[in-house]
Design an enzyme around this catalytic site. Structure first.
Site, short mmCIF file in Angstrom:
data_model
loop_
_atom_site.label_atom_id
_atom_site.label_comp_id
_atom_site.label_asym_id
_atom_site.label_seq_id
_atom_site.Cartn_x
_atom_site.Cartn_y
_atom_site.Cartn_z
N GLY A 139 74.95 -34.54 49.44
CA GLY A 139 75.18 -34.90 48.05
C GLY A 139 76.54 -35.52 47.89
N MET A 197 65.63 -27.37 40.12
CA MET A 197 66.12 -26.00 39.85
C MET A 197 65.63 -25.55 38.48
SD MET A 197 70.05 -26.38 41.12
CE MET A 197 70.48 -27.31 42.60
N GLY A 248 73.73 -28.52 52.19
CA GLY A 248 74.85 -27.82 51.58
C GLY A 248 76.14 -27.98 52.36
N GLY A 249 77.08 -28.70 51.75
CA GLY A 249 78.40 -28.84 52.36
C GLY A 249 78.42 -29.69 53.62
N GLY A 291 78.49 -29.66 46.00
CA GLY A 291 79.94 -29.60 46.17
C GLY A 291 80.47 -28.26 46.66
N ASP A 321 66.59 -32.33 44.13
CA ASP A 321 66.79 -30.90 43.94
C ASP A 321 66.21 -30.46 42.61
OD1 ASP A 321 68.23 -29.96 46.28
OD2 ASP A 321 69.81 -31.33 45.65
N GLY A 332 71.96 -23.93 44.40
CA GLY A 332 72.27 -23.93 42.97
C GLY A 332 73.19 -25.06 42.53
N PHE A 333 74.13 -25.40 43.41
CA PHE A 333 75.12 -26.40 42.99
C PHE A 333 75.52 -27.30 44.15
CE2 PHE A 333 75.44 -22.74 40.26
CZ PHE A 333 75.43 -23.32 39.00
C1 DX5 Z 1 72.17 -27.13 46.54
C2 DX5 Z 1 71.25 -28.31 46.74
C3 DX5 Z 1 71.84 -29.35 47.60
C4 DX5 Z 1 73.16 -29.89 47.11
C5 DX5 Z 1 73.85 -30.62 48.22
O1 DX5 Z 1 71.51 -26.13 45.89
O2 DX5 Z 1 70.04 -27.92 47.33
O3 DX5 Z 1 70.91 -30.39 47.89
O4 DX5 Z 1 73.01 -30.70 46.01
O5 DX5 Z 1 75.09 -31.04 47.76
P1 DX5 Z 1 76.38 -31.10 48.69
O6 DX5 Z 1 76.05 -32.04 49.82
O7 DX5 Z 1 77.43 -31.61 47.78
O8 DX5 Z 1 76.63 -29.70 49.18
ZN ZN Z 2 68.61 -29.45 48.19
#
Ligand code: DX5
Ligand code: ZN
Length: 221
Positions: free
Chosen positions: A193, A38, A172-173, A146, A36, A143-144
């Protein structure tokens, strides 16, 4: 498309031992490594750049799946390509000229992904679908790590699967309860993640996401 691929996102890895973490998920059945990127502009967070991609490249043979959450992807494609990326995904929302970005990624002989945020309709990328290898449907606001999965994104995966036969990735999630939902909707590449790097046993976590039960032989990672 019957094989589900798992791409652990290193955003949730322990960066003080990143190399070891990558080797551990490779040994545990990961198919790709999701990186990722950013920039603090397109998303309110800053992560890693090409220098990190280059330094971890020799550690694994797994494809590097680079998710660019950055405002000006065209300015960085060459660096990420030369650093050892295999798949480069950019966000449709930032590009007035997505075809140029796609051509640039292809010029460096990399696979091309295009990503859409939860509120972005499939319509925005209709005109470029035939040019890309993968569509990444975000299931959280980028962005994040979790964050909680947004089920309202499921119809977009279904809509896309009706017209797109290549890779559909979700990010994501995603965990063992949300993975079956996205797979049923038509996704075949799962980014994870927290549900992988937050688990005690990476192999078990990856197997659960693939929808198999892994006979636990102890020994952790
Ligand atoms: C969010 C990222 C994801 C994130 C996935 O902006 O693109 O790749 O790190 O993390 P989890 O699986 O914890 O949602
Ligand atoms: Zn990603």
């Amino acid at each position: 498309m019957n094989k589900v691929l798992i791409a652990p996102s290193i955003l949730s890895a322990d960066f003080s031992k990143l190399g070891q973490e990558i080797k551990d998920v490779e040994r545990s059945g990961a198919d790709w490594i999701h990186i990722d990127v950013m920039d603090g502009h397109f998303v309110p967070n800053i992560t890693v750049g090409p220098v990190v991609v280059r330094s971890i490249r020799p550690l694994t043979k797994l494809p590097f799946d680079v998710h660019l959450m950055i405002a000006k992807p065209e300015a960085y494609i060459e660096s990420f390509a030369k650093a050892g990326s295999d798949i480069i995904t950019f966000h449709a929302e930032v590009e007035e000229h997505p075809k140029e970005v796609i051509k640039l990624i292809k010029y460096f002989k990399k696979k091309v992904g295009v990503s859409i945020r939860p509120k972005t309709p499939v319509k925005l990328i209709e005109g470029i679908l035939q040019m890309v290898d993968m569509v990444l449907v975000m299931t959280v606001e980028p962005g994040f790590a979790g964050q909680e999965f947004m089920p309202e994104c499921l119809p977009k995966i279904e809509e896309l699967r009706k017209v797109f036969r290549k890779d559909i990735q979700v990010d994501g999630g995603i965990n063992e309860s949300t993975a079956p939902e996205v797979i049923k909707a038509g996704a075949n590449v799962i980014v994870a993640g927290t549900s992988v790097f937050g688990a005690k046993n990476y192999k078990e976590a990856i197997s659960k996401l693939k929808g198999q039960t892994y006979p636990c032989r102890g020994g952790g990672r």
